[in-house]
Design a protein around this motif. Structure first.
Motif, PDB file in Angstrom:
ATOM      1  N   VAL A   1       0.848  -1.194   0.000  1.00 28.18           N
ATOM      2  CA  VAL A   1       0.000   0.000   0.000  1.00 28.18           C
ATOM      3  C   VAL A   1       0.885   1.247   0.000  1.00 28.18           C
ATOM      4  O   VAL A   1       0.605   2.237  -0.672  1.00 28.18           O
ATOM      5  N   ARG A   2       1.952   1.191   0.774  1.00 30.07           N
ATOM      6  CA  ARG A   2       2.890   2.322   0.849  1.00 30.07           C
ATOM      7  C   ARG A   2       3.397   2.703  -0.520  1.00 30.07           C
ATOM      8  O   ARG A   2       3.382   3.864  -0.905  1.00 30.07           O
ATOM      9  N   LYS A   3       3.867   1.710  -1.260  1.00 27.11           N
ATOM     10  CA  LYS A   3       4.458   1.966  -2.581  1.00 27.11           C
ATOM     11  C   LYS A   3       3.434   2.609  -3.495  1.00 27.11           C
ATOM     12  O   LYS A   3       3.714   3.565  -4.206  1.00 27.11           O
ATOM     13  N   ASP A   4       2.221   2.058  -3.439  1.00 26.56           N
ATOM     14  CA  ASP A   4       1.127   2.539  -4.252  1.00 26.56           C
ATOM     15  C   ASP A   4       0.829   4.003  -3.946  1.00 26.56           C
ATOM     16  O   ASP A   4       0.760   4.850  -4.832  1.00 26.56           O
ATOM     17  N   LEU A   5       0.654   4.296  -2.653  1.00 24.98           N
ATOM     18  CA  LEU A   5       0.301   5.635  -2.209  1.00 24.98           C
ATOM     19  C   LEU A   5       1.413   6.625  -2.515  1.00 24.98           C
ATOM     20  O   LEU A   5       1.167   7.799  -2.777  1.00 24.98           O
ATOM     21  N   ARG A   6       2.639   6.131  -2.440  1.00 26.59           N
ATOM     22  CA  ARG A   6       3.792   6.971  -2.700  1.00 26.59           C
ATOM     23  C   ARG A   6       3.721   7.560  -4.106  1.00 26.59           C
ATOM     24  O   ARG A   6       3.803   8.756  -4.290  1.00 26.59           O
ATOM     25  N   ARG A   7       3.486   6.705  -5.094  1.00 26.49           N
ATOM     26  CA  ARG A   7       3.356   7.135  -6.493  1.00 26.49           C
ATOM     27  C   ARG A   7       2.209   8.117  -6.620  1.00 26.49           C
ATOM     28  O   ARG A   7       2.293   9.144  -7.270  1.00 26.49           O
ATOM     29  N   TRP A   8       1.117   7.748  -5.973  1.00 28.52           N
ATOM     30  CA  TRP A   8      -0.098   8.535  -6.063  1.00 28.52           C
ATOM     31  C   TRP A   8       0.130   9.925  -5.468  1.00 28.52           C
ATOM     32  O   TRP A   8      -0.278  10.936  -6.026  1.00 28.52           O
ATOM     33  N   LEU A   9       0.825   9.964  -4.333  1.00 28.87           N
ATOM     34  CA  LEU A   9       1.090  11.240  -3.673  1.00 28.87           C
ATOM     35  C   LEU A   9       1.934  12.134  -4.580  1.00 28.87           C
ATOM     36  O   LEU A   9       1.689  13.330  -4.726  1.00 28.87           O
TER      37      LEU A   9
ATOM     38  N   ASP B   1      13.075   8.071  -3.293  1.00 32.57           N
ATOM     39  CA  ASP B   1      12.173   7.738  -4.380  1.00 32.57           C
ATOM     40  C   ASP B   1      11.246   8.907  -4.719  1.00 32.57           C
ATOM     41  O   ASP B   1      10.891   9.131  -5.869  1.00 32.57           O
ATOM     42  N   LEU B   2      10.827   9.658  -3.692  1.00 38.85           N
ATOM     43  CA  LEU B   2       9.757  10.634  -3.865  1.00 38.85           C
ATOM     44  C   LEU B   2      10.229  12.066  -4.060  1.00 38.85           C
ATOM     45  O   LEU B   2       9.648  12.827  -4.824  1.00 38.85           O
ATOM     46  N   ALA B   3      11.248  12.439  -3.310  1.00 40.47           N
ATOM     47  CA  ALA B   3      11.511  13.866  -3.122  1.00 40.47           C
ATOM     48  C   ALA B   3      12.359  14.478  -4.228  1.00 40.47           C
ATOM     49  O   ALA B   3      13.149  13.797  -4.875  1.00 40.47           O
TER      50      ALA B   3
ATOM     51  N   GLU C   1      22.513  17.201   8.610  1.00 35.02           N
ATOM     52  CA  GLU C   1      23.764  16.571   8.180  1.00 35.02           C
ATOM     53  C   GLU C   1      24.079  16.959   6.749  1.00 35.02           C
ATOM     54  O   GLU C   1      25.220  17.218   6.401  1.00 35.02           O
ATOM     55  N   GLN C   2      23.046  16.950   5.912  1.00 31.62           N
ATOM     56  CA  GLN C   2      23.263  17.261   4.500  1.00 31.62           C
ATOM     57  C   GLN C   2      21.941  17.555   3.822  1.00 31.62           C
ATOM     58  O   GLN C   2      20.897  17.031   4.213  1.00 31.62           O
ATOM     59  N   ILE C   3      21.992  18.413   2.810  1.00 35.06           N
ATOM     60  CA  ILE C   3      20.816  18.682   1.985  1.00 35.06           C
ATOM     61  C   ILE C   3      21.210  18.421   0.550  1.00 35.06           C
ATOM     62  O   ILE C   3      22.271  18.877   0.109  1.00 35.06           O
ATOM     63  N   GLY C   4      20.387  17.707  -0.201  1.00 33.93           N
ATOM     64  CA  GLY C   4      20.734  17.504  -1.599  1.00 33.93           C
ATOM     65  C   GLY C   4      19.693  16.712  -2.347  1.00 33.93           C
ATOM     66  O   GLY C   4      18.732  16.208  -1.770  1.00 33.93           O
ATOM     67  N   LYS C   5      19.893  16.635  -3.671  1.00 36.29           N
ATOM     68  CA  LYS C   5      19.023  15.803  -4.490  1.00 36.29           C
ATOM     69  C   LYS C   5      19.310  14.346  -4.147  1.00 36.29           C
ATOM     70  O   LYS C   5      20.425  14.013  -3.729  1.00 36.29           O
ATOM     71  N   PRO C   6      18.337  13.460  -4.327  1.00 37.91           N
ATOM     72  CA  PRO C   6      18.531  12.063  -3.946  1.00 37.91           C
ATOM     73  C   PRO C   6      19.819  11.451  -4.494  1.00 37.91           C
ATOM     74  O   PRO C   6      20.575  10.841  -3.747  1.00 37.91           O
ATOM     75  N   LEU C   7      20.086  11.658  -5.795  1.00 36.33           N
ATOM     76  CA  LEU C   7      21.287  11.040  -6.371  1.00 36.33           C
ATOM     77  C   LEU C   7      22.567  11.626  -5.787  1.00 36.33           C
ATOM     78  O   LEU C   7      23.527  10.905  -5.530  1.00 36.33           O
TER      79      LEU C   7
END
Ligand SMILES: Nc1ncnc2c1ncn2[C@@H]1O[C@H](COP(=O)(O)OP(=O)(O)OP(=O)(O)O)[C@@H](O)[C@H]1O
Ligand SMILES: [Mg+2]
Lengths: 345, 281
Positions: free
Chosen positions: A171-179, A202-204, A216-222
């Motif tokens: 459900v989490r994965k599903d909602l994540r995409r949806w959000l 995955d989301l941000a 500690e750090q701020i950045g893009k996921p990659l």
């Protein structure tokens, strides 16, 4: 319309829950606050929502001094970890609450409210559920209603506190995409709290990593994944291995072989080197730590190995299926060679 | 969700225990109730009606209802306010406040009456001043109300505190972020969530207020037709060997209590669905 948080400090009876926290969210950005339990994520969110006051620092949104506004005037949509739906109201009444509670002069007409509720019910794919009570919904459905209720007031910022914390993995994965889709459709600046690194990456758009009340750090996921600033970020963002060696001229010497290092701090000499499961090779005769194969596990298209060194230390590695690795089985002796290691202060 | 008890008792021990419970209930509660009604009706309908139509009795009924009508709302408001403070804020002396709320349960009602005499009686702290200003508290309606309020103080608060603790503040906080003001939050979120417990507390409080004897007896002064509530009237009649009249009044008092209980059952039955939904959440 950007959110600016500057030098926020919050102390609970001598204990610093947040120290000198500074970050910004761009207009329409999807920002994740990531950190282990107790790192101050909820505290920070409550300060943004106006449910609590910082000891020092500033919070501004689009030029407004947020600290001078109380919670109800900030027009923030907040989704609580516990959903906090109004149990005695139907789903439709829950969603309409933020509109019906307005003083008469600012309140939309009954028809407008009804139309808004219907469009939100459609957005959260619960068109036929308007007359139900929260107790008659599943966890995932309640979560979606909580989001619709927050969106109904056309918030300037959406704050989500571990919105999927209580739900099962699927459900989490599903909602994540949806959000994410909802965010892209509405374009509202969103701050999302989680302690799940996979969810954050995955989301941000960008991730703020918190540890014990400090950033500690701020950045893009990659960026975070490839270029972690501290050992904490490196370890928090995924499976990792450690080995002792000697740092010399940009490489770590493990006694007999040496590996190029990404050096984030520390000085020449004895260091702890860290490496990801992917950044490794195993071979029968090449250079590397002599290790015994403990187990061979399929991990999707890859192969996951658990290996044990002479001193009892355990490594976890991942490899593509190929001629060399496919033949491996538990009990084999091989050499483990990291291809890239990180050294932190 | 609360766990449910098993269906019906099957083992000998369970059946035995149930029988004991039923027997005890019958002996301690139903027998006296039946006796009262039986004694009252023994003499026939006419003496019963005559006793009830007595002006002193009518005055006593009116006074009892009036005292309850003032004391119960006061305690309802106090109960809500106390439960709100205790469950919504952290402060020093919370434990002490809880203990004080329980005090009327533990001290004898006679003491609850004496306290007011000590304060407002002719020889009391404020006695002289009150006489000077011609204000009547004891041996008058205000004294009866004060004594009743004190004795019935915990009922509403005690019903609300555990429930509001359970429910937590999440919904109120959510309402605040959605733009609700203090009173909106109270009337649209807090009150609907506690209304059943509140009603239950109010009904218990009412039943107790109407039946209160000890504290009221101390402050009443027993002025016939003026400061005698129904329980006091019953005692007076009984002491004067007017058994029929005494039991007639007693059956009226019991009737008021039964109506209260009936009201509660009807409401529970009528709103069973909503009650269940509230609990389930
Ligand atoms: N009202 C409070 N009084 C005292 N300490 C508090 C209070 N609220 C939070 N704290 C402390 O501040 C720290 C940060 O708490 P916070 O709830 O922000 O953590 P979190 O990152 O949200 O954790 P989790 O992932 O478990 O929800 C914790 O150590 C917590 O004990
Ligand atoms: Mg939290």
């Amino acid at each position: 319309m950007s959110l600016t948080v500057s030098n926020i400090t919050k102390t609970f009876t001598k204990f610093a829950a947040l120290s000198d926290v500074t970050f910004e969210a761009e207009p329409g950005e999807f920002l994740a606050l990531l950190g282990p339990s107790g790192s101050g994520k909820t505290t920070l969110l409550r300060l943004l929502a106006g449910l609590d006051v910082p000891d020092s620092g500033a919070i501004a949104f689009d030029g407004d001094n947020f600290l001078a506004l109380n919670a109800r005037d900030r027009r923030i949509g907040m989704v609580f970890q516990s959903y906090a739906l109004f149990r005695h109201m139907t789903v439709a009444e829950n969603i309409a609450f933020g509109l019906t509670v307005r003083p008469a002069k600012d309140r939309p007409s009954k028809a407008d409210i009804k139309a808004k509720v219907e469009s939100l019910l459609k957005l959260i794919q619960l068109e036929d559920y308007g007359k139900r009570f929260p107790a008659q919904l599943s966890g995932g459905q309640r979560q979606r209603v909580a989001l619709a209720r927050a969106l109904a007031i056309s918030p300037r910022i959406l704050l989500l506190d571990e919105p999927f914390g209580a739900l099962d993995a699927l459900v989490r994965k599903d909602l994540r995409r949806w959000l994410r889709r909802i965010h892209d459709e509405t374009g509202v600046t969103t701050v999302f709290v989680t302690h799940d690194q996979e969810e954050a990456l995955d989301l941000a758009d960008r991730v703020v990593v918190l540890k014990e009340g400090r950033i500690e750090q701020i950045g893009k996921p990659l960026e975070l994944y490839r270029d972690p600033a501290t050992a904490f970020v490196f370890e928090f963002l995924g499976a990792n291995n450690q080995a002792s060696g000697t740092l010399r001229g940009g490489s770590v010497d493990f006694g007999g072989f040496s590996v190029p290092a990404i050096v984030k701090g520390g000085s020449e000499g004895a260091v702890t080197a860290r490496f990801r499961p992917f950044d490794t090779q195993v071979s029968r005769s090449g250079p590397g730590f002599p290790v015994k194969v403990l187990s061979v596990l399929p991990a999707g298209a890859n192969l996951r190995l658990e290996l044990q060194g002479d001193g009892g230390e355990v490594y976890e590695t991942q490899h593509a299926h190929d001629a060399d690795t496919s033949e491996l089985k538990a009990g084999d002796t091989v050499n483990l060679l990291p291809t890239k290691v990180y050294v932190f202060a | 969700m609360r766990s449910r008890p098993a269906e019906a008792p099957k083992t000998p021990a369970a059946i035995g225990l149930s029988l004991v419970a039923v027997f005890w209930l019958g002996l301690i509660i139903l027998l006296p109730l039946v006796t009262v009604l039986f004694e009252a009706s023994k003499a026939g309908v006419e003496p019963f009606l005559a006793a009830v139509a007595e002006p002193d009795t009518i005055a006593a009924i009116q006074l009892t209802l009036l005292v309850a009508a003032i004391a119960v709302p006061l305690n309802a408001i106090f109960g809500i306010a106390a439960a709100w403070c205790i469950t919504r804020f952290e402060f020093k002396g919370k434990g002490l406040l809880l203990t004080i709320i329980d005090l009327p349960f533990t001290i004898s009602p006679v003491i609850a009456g004496l306290v007011w005499m000590l304060l407002f009686g002719a020889q009391g702290w404020f006695g002289a001043w009150l006489r000077l200003n011609d204000i009547h508290i004891v041996f008058a309606l205000p004294g009866l109300v004060l004594a009743t309020v004190l004795v019935t103080l915990p009922f509403v608060a005690r019903e609300l505190i555990p429930l509001m603790n359970d429910q937590g503040t999440d919904e109120e906080v959510a309402a605040r972020t959605l733009g609700a003001r203090g009173w909106d939050i109270f009337f649209r979120i807090t009150l609907p969530n506690i209304k059943w417990a509140l009603l239950y507390g109010v009904l218990l409080c009412t039943a107790r207020a109407m039946g209160e004897f000890g504290a009221v007896s101390v402050v009443s002064g027993h002025i016939r037709g003026q400061t005698n509530t129904l329980p006091l009237q019953i005692e007076i009649l009984y002491n004067q060997y007017e058994a029929v009249a005494a039991f007639a009044c007693a059956s009226i008092l019991a009737g008021l209590a039964l109506i209260t209980l009936l009201l509660k059952s009807v409401l529970e039955w009528r709103f069973a669905g909503e009650l269940a939904a509230n609990r389930r959440h």
